[in-house]
Design a protein around this motif. Structure first.
Motif, mmCIF file in Angstrom:
data_model
loop_
_atom_site.group_PDB
_atom_site.id
_atom_site.type_symbol
_atom_site.label_atom_id
_atom_site.label_comp_id
_atom_site.label_asym_id
_atom_site.label_seq_id
_atom_site.Cartn_x
_atom_site.Cartn_y
_atom_site.Cartn_z
ATOM 1 N N GLY A 35 0.836 -1.199 0.000
ATOM 2 C CA GLY A 35 0.000 0.000 0.000
ATOM 3 C C GLY A 35 0.867 1.244 0.000
ATOM 4 O O GLY A 35 1.751 1.386 0.836
ATOM 5 N N ILE A 36 0.624 2.124 -0.968
ATOM 6 C CA ILE A 36 1.277 3.439 -0.988
ATOM 7 C C ILE A 36 0.249 4.428 -0.453
ATOM 8 O O ILE A 36 -0.774 4.682 -1.094
ATOM 9 C CB ILE A 36 1.701 3.838 -2.423
ATOM 10 N N LEU A 37 0.507 4.946 0.738
ATOM 11 C CA LEU A 37 -0.511 5.687 1.474
ATOM 12 C C LEU A 37 -0.124 7.154 1.617
ATOM 13 O O LEU A 37 0.987 7.475 2.040
ATOM 14 C CB LEU A 37 -0.681 5.068 2.873
ATOM 15 N N GLY A 38 -1.065 8.013 1.266
ATOM 16 C CA GLY A 38 -0.799 9.439 1.411
ATOM 17 C C GLY A 38 -1.982 10.244 0.922
ATOM 18 O O GLY A 38 -2.814 9.748 0.167
ATOM 19 N N PRO A 39 -2.086 11.504 1.360
ATOM 20 C CA PRO A 39 -3.211 12.343 0.924
ATOM 21 C C PRO A 39 -3.063 12.734 -0.550
ATOM 22 O O PRO A 39 -2.011 12.501 -1.159
ATOM 23 C CB PRO A 39 -3.095 13.575 1.834
ATOM 24 N N ASN A 40 -4.109 13.332 -1.103
ATOM 25 C CA ASN A 40 -4.024 13.834 -2.474
ATOM 26 C C ASN A 40 -2.909 14.867 -2.563
ATOM 27 O O ASN A 40 -2.712 15.666 -1.645
ATOM 28 C CB ASN A 40 -5.363 14.467 -2.889
ATOM 29 N N GLY A 41 -2.159 14.818 -3.657
ATOM 30 C CA GLY A 41 -1.071 15.779 -3.852
ATOM 31 C C GLY A 41 0.249 15.367 -3.228
ATOM 32 O O GLY A 41 1.222 16.123 -3.247
ATOM 33 N N SER A 42 0.312 14.132 -2.670
ATOM 34 C CA SER A 42 1.551 13.700 -2.010
ATOM 35 C C SER A 42 2.574 13.095 -2.974
ATOM 36 O O SER A 42 3.725 12.891 -2.617
ATOM 37 C CB SER A 42 1.220 12.684 -0.906
ATOM 38 N N GLY A 43 2.122 12.792 -4.210
ATOM 39 C CA GLY A 43 3.042 12.207 -5.201
ATOM 40 C C GLY A 43 2.696 10.785 -5.601
ATOM 41 O O GLY A 43 3.376 10.184 -6.427
ATOM 42 N N LYS A 44 1.607 10.227 -5.033
ATOM 43 C CA LYS A 44 1.241 8.829 -5.307
ATOM 44 C C LYS A 44 1.029 8.572 -6.800
ATOM 45 O O LYS A 44 1.592 7.641 -7.370
ATOM 46 C CB LYS A 44 -0.063 8.429 -4.583
ATOM 47 N N THR A 45 0.178 9.398 -7.427
ATOM 48 C CA THR A 45 -0.179 9.141 -8.822
ATOM 49 C C THR A 45 1.007 9.383 -9.750
ATOM 50 O O THR A 45 1.219 8.637 -10.709
ATOM 51 C CB THR A 45 -1.406 9.996 -9.221
ATOM 52 N N HIS A 84 -6.116 6.564 -0.073
ATOM 53 C CA HIS A 84 -6.201 7.326 1.173
ATOM 54 C C HIS A 84 -7.346 6.771 2.015
ATOM 55 O O HIS A 84 -7.603 7.249 3.114
ATOM 56 C CB HIS A 84 -6.367 8.834 0.890
ATOM 57 N N LEU A 85 -8.036 5.728 1.491
ATOM 58 C CA LEU A 85 -9.097 5.045 2.249
ATOM 59 C C LEU A 85 -8.477 3.834 2.941
ATOM 60 O O LEU A 85 -8.683 2.683 2.573
ATOM 61 C CB LEU A 85 -10.222 4.621 1.298
ATOM 62 N N VAL A 86 -7.681 4.121 3.957
ATOM 63 C CA VAL A 86 -6.798 3.106 4.536
ATOM 64 C C VAL A 86 -7.577 2.045 5.309
ATOM 65 O O VAL A 86 -7.285 0.850 5.210
ATOM 66 C CB VAL A 86 -5.725 3.772 5.437
ATOM 67 N N ARG A 87 -8.594 2.470 6.044
ATOM 68 C CA ARG A 87 -9.311 1.517 6.909
ATOM 69 C C ARG A 87 -9.900 0.366 6.090
ATOM 70 O O ARG A 87 -9.852 -0.787 6.499
ATOM 71 C CB ARG A 87 -10.427 2.229 7.669
ATOM 72 N N ASP A 88 -10.460 0.685 4.925
ATOM 73 C CA ASP A 88 -11.094 -0.348 4.109
ATOM 74 C C ASP A 88 -10.090 -1.330 3.514
ATOM 75 O O ASP A 88 -10.445 -2.457 3.194
ATOM 76 C CB ASP A 88 -11.864 0.316 2.946
ATOM 77 N N MET A 89 -8.861 -0.887 3.324
ATOM 78 C CA MET A 89 -7.917 -1.696 2.545
ATOM 79 C C MET A 89 -6.755 -2.266 3.346
ATOM 80 O O MET A 89 -6.049 -3.141 2.863
ATOM 81 C CB MET A 89 -7.357 -0.842 1.396
ATOM 82 N N GLU A 90 -6.549 -1.804 4.579
ATOM 83 C CA GLU A 90 -5.286 -2.133 5.248
ATOM 84 C C GLU A 90 -5.097 -3.623 5.493
ATOM 85 O O GLU A 90 -3.969 -4.104 5.520
ATOM 86 C CB GLU A 90 -5.120 -1.332 6.545
ATOM 87 N N LYS A 91 -6.196 -4.393 5.629
ATOM 88 C CA LYS A 91 -6.037 -5.827 5.893
ATOM 89 C C LYS A 91 -5.410 -6.571 4.711
ATOM 90 O O LYS A 91 -4.926 -7.692 4.857
ATOM 91 C CB LYS A 91 -7.368 -6.459 6.285
ATOM 92 N N MET A 92 -5.408 -5.933 3.534
ATOM 93 C CA MET A 92 -4.825 -6.571 2.347
ATOM 94 C C MET A 92 -3.310 -6.459 2.279
ATOM 95 O O MET A 92 -2.660 -7.237 1.595
ATOM 96 C CB MET A 92 -5.366 -5.898 1.073
ATOM 97 N N PHE A 93 -2.756 -5.441 2.946
ATOM 98 C CA PHE A 93 -1.363 -5.069 2.685
ATOM 99 C C PHE A 93 -0.366 -5.934 3.453
ATOM 100 O O PHE A 93 -0.482 -6.120 4.660
ATOM 101 C CB PHE A 93 -1.114 -3.597 3.042
ATOM 102 N N ASP A 94 0.643 -6.434 2.739
ATOM 103 C CA ASP A 94 1.806 -7.055 3.394
ATOM 104 C C ASP A 94 2.758 -5.969 3.885
ATOM 105 O O ASP A 94 3.321 -6.063 4.971
ATOM 106 C CB ASP A 94 2.563 -7.968 2.405
ATOM 107 N N GLU A 95 2.961 -4.958 3.037
ATOM 108 C CA GLU A 95 3.876 -3.847 3.334
ATOM 109 C C GLU A 95 3.129 -2.543 3.089
ATOM 110 O O GLU A 95 2.214 -2.492 2.262
ATOM 111 C CB GLU A 95 5.100 -3.884 2.407
ATOM 112 N N VAL A 96 3.527 -1.493 3.789
ATOM 113 C CA VAL A 96 2.971 -0.164 3.526
ATOM 114 C C VAL A 96 4.108 0.857 3.443
ATOM 115 O O VAL A 96 5.154 0.692 4.076
ATOM 116 C CB VAL A 96 1.958 0.282 4.608
ATOM 117 N N ALA A 97 3.866 1.885 2.629
ATOM 118 C CA ALA A 97 4.816 2.994 2.525
ATOM 119 C C ALA A 97 4.009 4.288 2.547
ATOM 120 O O ALA A 97 3.074 4.455 1.767
ATOM 121 C CB ALA A 97 5.619 2.884 1.232
#
Length: 234
Positions: free
Chosen positions: A37-47, A188-201
């Motif tokens: 999971g690449i986690l960050g608000p809009n405008g953080s550089g994810k896209t 940025h919808l972390v709660r719904d997806m976090e159970k899927m992630f092996d690693e997060v950044a």
């Protein structure tokens, strides 16, 4: 030296638009077989980051290696990319979209696509312009997951869809990606997806500011990844 255990290695990656930096010396490695999971608000550089990995944007400087290749024709053949908006023509029927993917990608698995369409309750004679936003999301995801790719990149796959569609999309992702493949998901919808992630950044202002094993971070910080996200960006 390139580590063959990694599907992606990024070193000092910078992307500038004029005098504005979208990515700022970013470093990241992704192991084969991991969901990250690449986690960050809009405008953080994810896209920007994933568009470079998908071969859509060119870097300004730094190094990006995907399965021992620089981003280009070789990597487009092994990377299956879901953008954050619908990429199909409105005049198409679902069958036309399947035919297009079959023409474009040698690794497209029609049988897998049929199974996913059934799971998503989508019919091949439906027109794209008659689909709801959630249905379009489900169709786009069906196409992307029906490739036998080495790396799947999903940009905000559940943004803007209702809770029922969201659950279906999450189930489809968990149950249908190739077992030995890797997956990179921005959200940025972390709660719904976090159970899927092996690693997060966690990404902020074009840099990775914290990364690690999801379970390890939960134990170390004594909180869920969603709460950690709120603490970092709140």
């Amino acid at each position: 030296m390139y580590n063959t255990d990694n599907i992606v290695e990024i070193k000092n990656l910078t992307k500038r638009y004029g005098n504005k930096s979208a990515l700022n010396g970013l470093n990241l490695s992704i192991q084969k077989g991991q969901i990250v999971g690449i986690l960050g608000p809009n405008g953080s550089g994810k896209t920007t980051l994933i568009k470079i990995l998908a071969g859509i944007l060119r870097k300004t400087s730094g190094e990006v290696i995907i399965d021992s290749h620089n981003p280009g024709i070789d990597t487009k053949a092994i990377v299956s990319y879901l953008p954050d908006r619908n990429f199909l023509y409105e005049w198409m029927k679902i069958q036309d979209a399947l035919d297009m993917f079959k023409d474009f990608y040698d690794d497209f698995d029609e049988g897998k696509a049929d199974e996913l369409l059934k799971f998503m309750k989508l019919e091949k004679d439906m027109r794209i312009d008659g689909l709801s936003k959630g249905m379009k999301e489900k169709l786009n995801l069906t196409l992307v997951l029906s490739r036998k790719a080495k790396l799947y990149i999903l940009d905000e796959p559940i943004a803007g869809v209702d809770p029922v569609a969201r659950d279906q999309i999450l189930d489809a992702i968990i149950n249908n990606y190739e077992e030995n493949s890797s997956m990179l998901i921005t959200t940025h919808l972390v709660r719904d997806m976090e159970k899927m992630f092996d690693e997060v950044a966690f990404i902020s202002e074009g840099q990775i500011i914290l990364e690690g094993n999801a379970e390890g971070l939960r134990e170390e910080k004594s909180m869920q990844i969603d709460d950690l996200y709120k603490e970092i960006f709140g």
